[in-house]
Structures are given as structure tokens and as C-alpha cells.
Design a protein around this motif. Structure first.
Motif, short mmCIF file in Angstrom:
data_model
loop_
_atom_site.label_atom_id
_atom_site.label_comp_id
_atom_site.label_asym_id
_atom_site.label_seq_id
_atom_site.Cartn_x
_atom_site.Cartn_y
_atom_site.Cartn_z
N LYS A 1 0.84 -1.19 0.00
CA LYS A 1 0.00 0.00 0.00
C LYS A 1 0.88 1.24 0.00
O LYS A 1 1.59 1.51 0.97
CB LYS A 1 -0.93 0.01 1.22
CG LYS A 1 -1.97 -1.09 1.20
CD LYS A 1 -2.76 -1.12 2.50
CE LYS A 1 -3.53 0.16 2.71
NZ LYS A 1 -4.37 0.11 3.94
N LYS B 1 0.53 5.42 -1.07
CA LYS B 1 -0.37 6.49 -1.47
C LYS B 1 0.38 7.81 -1.54
O LYS B 1 1.16 8.14 -0.64
CB LYS B 1 -1.54 6.60 -0.48
CG LYS B 1 -2.56 7.66 -0.85
CD LYS B 1 -3.68 7.72 0.16
CE LYS B 1 -4.71 8.80 -0.19
NZ LYS B 1 -5.81 8.87 0.80
N GLY C 1 1.93 1.91 3.71
CA GLY C 1 1.01 1.18 4.58
C GLY C 1 1.73 0.18 5.46
O GLY C 1 1.65 -1.04 5.24
#
Length: 539
Positions: free
Chosen positions: A118, A120, A151
Motif C-alpha cells: 500500500k 499512497k 502502509g
């Protein structure tokens, strides 16, 4: 003329203030964006996290040349994964491509070197703070006006256990925890359809608590969903620490003793209510999930009602309704009959009660109030003490105090029986919040009985019923489906019909998709597709 000039001057001042405020907001937004200078970004974050010893600023060079930094909170981020998946590959990276195109080089790093699932992109300081506070490290690279949230959060969380307050003999043994991610996964295991929707928002100026609205698209009413979102978005508070904060801020009538929001720790209860068109509100940091809307009868339904055979569940449900009336009315009936209506008691029983009360210096009203207060104190003491001592204190305290009160002439033996039966009946209410409401109402009912007798009891019941009839839970009548009467839905109120007969959802919550199962679900072996002849292959 002077008045109009004064009004015009006020309007000009107000307009100037609005322009200044708008300009100030624009300046703040411009300052909030990340810059190309890594040192400036780090300086801004260090000023924000001043005197925060648990915030780590780890500066390094990618491939020995390009400056970069990781910002994370020690204890919330996974340090092992940061070392293995971020620092090691980036510091060993050969950045020969850096001189050709910085953007291509950064994309190459993200796509081929970072072994993090993850990632972002973030463009503002506010977004960086949000992810850092959530345990996700922020990667900042020099000459890049955007960062990368990784993440790698690693929260300490409690293992999945059976809820203490909602234990069942037959049924799932898992309950929600304080981790929102774990709770969502437990709910997703029950409802695996992609129609299960989850919307997230942050509530609390300082706590920034994550709150998730969950519903099943195509079953839940869109008006209900918008109402839940509007009530949650209206909340402006410094912090949310438990779901009761939200419950008190979104309920329809905050002064009513009756709960208008259902709370539960069981994923199966949430899934069952979602399938009936209701909306669940999950909050990070608490195992209690809120469900709206609810009716009074849903608070009297136990989880196990739907895991036992229909006949047994119906009998137990009727017993529960009887115990509810006993919990609310028994002390007040005792006071009313002894004070005003002695002729209703058989002579033999009346003589026995009179003998036991011969040495009692208080009237029945005062006697009942004293013992009810003592019983409530013992119940609270049992809840607050450690588990090893709580049960012993409650049981031994009740026995000792009851016997001592009889011998001291402060209470009669019939009253001890009445208070004990009332307490036992109150324990049969499945929902703790509904039981608290009955405990509160018991005292005014006793006062009415002591002043007006049976007429006072009837007056109190009328006031309670009228109040409940006026209540709404997110627009749904609190006494539905009995008031207003909906005969088709009574099969899950006074009785629990078999599953093959529960064909439709409640109309006030699941009207968009009223049919919950196909026709002809009643078992009938003689007309099945794979019927066997009698006497062949049967047991």
C-alpha cells in the motif's frame, strides 16, 4: 440618512472581513502544500511535532546521492518492515537514472524497489500528519513536491474473543475488537457480497477518530444513509473515545431513558441487521458497533432467538416479556396493594405479611425504596470490583444484608422476596441499556404507587407508553411494527416464526428490497425434488 450610511458602513466592513478571511485561507492552503525542498518539508514537520520524542525523522540517501527522509511514530509503525522493505532497497539502489529524469527515477523506485503493498501519494502537510498519526510512515524525497504514505502501520491489538456481555450457548464465538481493520474484516467474512459498502470519515479535532458507515447497497434506504451521514458530519467535538459519544450526539431524543441506538460486540448481530436494511456505525478504538434505526422490540430480542428452534425461541421470548413486566411493576404493585388495596390479598397471606411487618418502623413505600437502593448499590459494586471478588460480593452481600435487615426490623421477608425476584427478572433483559431504562423507571413507578395506588401505576404506564409512541429512531417509530400496526411483521415480535416463514424484511428499513428469500421454503420431504419412497433409505 445617518442610519443608512451606518448600515452601508457595516456591510462594507463585513465584506472586507470576508475577503480577508478568504485570502488568509488561501494563504494557509498554499503554505500547506509540500515543496520541492526536502529540508523545508522536514522543518515544517519538526515544528509541528516539536517536543514529541516518539516521532522519528530518519534521513538517508537513496543510492548514496538523492536525499530522502522517513517520518513515522515509534510504536505505531512496523520497524522491521521499514528496515527490510524501505531503507534497505532504497539505500542500495543504483540511481544512475537520476541525472536523466527525476520523475522517471522516482516512479522506477516506487514500481520496482519498494516492496510495500500500500503506497499512497500525499501532497500536503495535513495529509502527512494524518498518515503519520495513523501509523503509516511518510517517505519524502528531495526535489519532489509530493510524499508517499507507506502502509506499514503496526498497531497492538487484542485477540478475537467471545463477547462477555453477549455470550450464547449456540452461535458464533467471535466478537469485535478495538481494531477497526479487524472489525471490518470480521464483518466482511459474514457478508461477502461487494454490495456491502463502507464509507469512512474522521471525527474529533484532536483525536481524529476514524468512523465507518456500513450498509448493504440495494437493501438499505438511501434516505436513511444520507441521514446518518448528515448527523455524523454535523458533529464538531475535540475527541471521540468511545461509541457512546456518537450515540448521544446522533440519537433523536437525548432526554429519553430508552436507548434509540443498538450497540453490540457481535459481528453476526451486525450482519443480521444489515440484511434487514439497517446501517452500522463502526469506530476505531472500541469493540462496540452502533446500529440504526432500532425499535423497542429489537432491544428485547436475543441473538440466540435465531439460533434455536422457533418454538423454543417463542417460549423464551414470552417469558422475557413477562419478566420485563415483573422487573418494572412488581415493587410498585407490592407498595400499592399494601398501602391502598389490602382487600386484594387473600386473608391468610395478608395475616402472614402483617405479622412480618409488625416490627417494621417504615411504611411500605420507604421500605421498598431503601431496599431497591441497596440492591442497586450491590449490583454496581459487583460490576466495578475485580471479577474474582465481584460475584462473591454481590451474592454474599445480598444474602447478608437481606438477612440482617430482616433481623434488625428494617425490612420484611416478603419485601426481600419481591426485591430479589425483581433483580432476577431484570437480568433476563438481553440488552444492558434496555435494562438500565427499566431500573430508572422502577423508582418513579414506586413513588406513584405509594401516592395513588393502582391508579398511579396505570397513570405511570400510560405516560411510558405515550412517551414510547412519540419516540423515533432515525424516523422509524419506536414501537413499530405494533404501533403503527403492521400485521405481516408481527411474526418476529411476539413470536419468532420459523425461518421458512420470514419471507420479507421490515418495511420501514428494507422497503427497497422487501423479499429476503424465495417462495415455498417450508420443508416438505414428500414434495421435494429428490424425494425417496417411504420405507426405502429412511431412518
Amino acid at each position: 440618512m445617518f442610519f443608512f450610511r451606518k448600515q452601508e458602513k457595516k456591510q462594507m466592513i463585513k465584506k472586507q472581513q470576508e475577503q480577508n478571511q478568504k485570502q488568509q485561507n488561501q494563504n494557509q492552503q498554499q503554505q500547506d502544500f509540500l515543496s520541492n525542498d526536502l529540508n523545508q518539508n522536514l522543518q515544517n514537520l519538526q515544528n509541528i511535532y516539536k517536543d514529541c520524542i516518539d516521532v522519528v525523522f530518519r534521513e538517508f540517501k537513496m543510492g548514496g546521492k538523492t536525499k530522502a527522509a522517513l517520518v513515522y511514530i515509534d510504536g505505531l509503525a512496523n520497524i522491521e518492515e521499514i528496515d527490510a522493505s524501505v531503507l534497505t532497497p532504497l539505500m542500495e539502489e543504483n540511481n544512475a537514472k537520476e541525472n536523466t529524469d527525476q520523475l522517471i527515477y522516482v516512479n522506477h523506485i516506487l514500481e520496482q524497489k519498494l516492496t510495500v503493498s500500500k503506497v499512497k501519494k500525499v501532497q500536503t502537510i495535513t495529509e502527512c500528519i494524518e498518515h503519520i498519526s495513523g501509523g503509516n510512515p511518510i517517505l519524502l524525497i528531495d526535489q519532489q513536491n509530493e510524499g508517499f504514505a507507506l502502509g506499514l502501520a503496526n498497531w497492538e491489538k487484542r485477540s478475537i474473543e467471545e463477547p462477555v456481555g453477549e455470550s450464547v450457548i449456540r452461535g458464533p464465538r467471535e466478537g469485535f475488537t478495538e481494531s477497526l481493520g479487524t472489525n471490518l474484516s470480521l464483518l466482511r467474512r459474514k457478508v461477502r457480497s461487494p454490495q456491502l459498502k463502507t464509507k469512512s470519515m474522521k471525527i474529533g479535532e484532536y483525536t481524529q477518530t476514524e468512523v465507518v458507515i456500513s450498509y448493504i447497497e440495494g437493501i438499505a434506504d438511501q434516505t436513511l444513509i444520507r441521514e446518518v451521514e448528515a448527523r455524523l458530519n454535523r458533529i464538531k467535538i475535540d475527541g471521540i473515545l468511545e461509541s457512546n459519544y456518537l450515540e448521544e450526539l446522533i440519537e433523536d431524543n437525548p432526554y429519553s431513558p430508552f436507548p434509540q441506538v443498538l450497540n453490540t460486540e457481535r459481528p453476526d448481530v451486525v450482519a443480521a441487521n444489515l440484511l434487514e436494511g439497517r446501517v452500522a456505525i463502526l469506530q476505531d478504538g472500541t469493540p462496540f458497533v452502533l446500529i440504526v434505526p432500532v425499535s423497542f422490540y429489537s432491544l428485547l430480542q436475543s441473538t440466540e432467538d435465531y439460533y434455536q428452534r422457533a418454538l423454543m425461541s417463542t417460549v423464551v421470548r414470552w417469558m422475557r416479556y413477562i419478566f420485563l413486566l415483573i422487573s418494572l411493576l412488581l415493587p410498585s404493585l407490592y407498595v400499592a396493594i399494601l398501602t391502598f388495596h389490602q382487600e386484594m390479598i387473600p386473608t391468610t397471606l395478608l395475616i402472614s405479611i402483617a405479622v412480618s411487618r409488625e416490627q417494621i418502623p417504615f411504611p411500605a413505600l420507604v421500605e421498598v425504596l431503601i431496599m431497591e437502593v441497596v440492591f442497586e448499590a450491590l449490583r454496581e459494586a459487583g460490576l466495578r470490583l475485580p471479577k474474582q471478588a465481584g460475584a462473591a460480593v454481590s451474592i454474599v452481600g445480598a444474602l447478608v444484608i437481606g438477612q440482617a435487615a430482616i433481623q434488625a426490623g428494617l425490612a420484611s421477608a416478603p419485601l426481600i422476596m419481591v426485591v430479589s425476584l425483581t433483580g432476577i427478572a431484570s437480568f433476563t433483559i438481553p440488552r444492558y441499556t434496555a435494562g438500565i431504562a427499566l431500573r430508572i423507571l422502577r423508582f418513579p413507578m414506586v413513588l406513584l404507587a405509594g401516592t395513588l395506588g393502582l391508579l398511579g401505576i396505570m397513570l405511570g404506564l400510560l405516560i411510558i407508553v405515550i412517551h414510547m409512541a412519540t419516540l423515533r429512531s432515525f424516523g422509524v417509530p419506536y414501537l413499530s411494527p405494533m404501533a403503527p400496526m403492521q400485521a405481516r411483521e408481527m411474526k418476529d415480535v411476539l413470536i419468532r416464526a420459523p425461518w421458512w416463514n420470514l419471507n420479507t424484511r421490515p418495511r420501514l428499513t428494507g422497503s427497497d428490497n422487501i423479499q429476503r428469500q424465495g417462495p415455498n421454503q417450508k420443508p416438505n420431504p414428500d414434495h421435494g425434488d429428490n424425494k425417496t419412497s417411504k420405507g426405502k433409505g429412511g431412518l
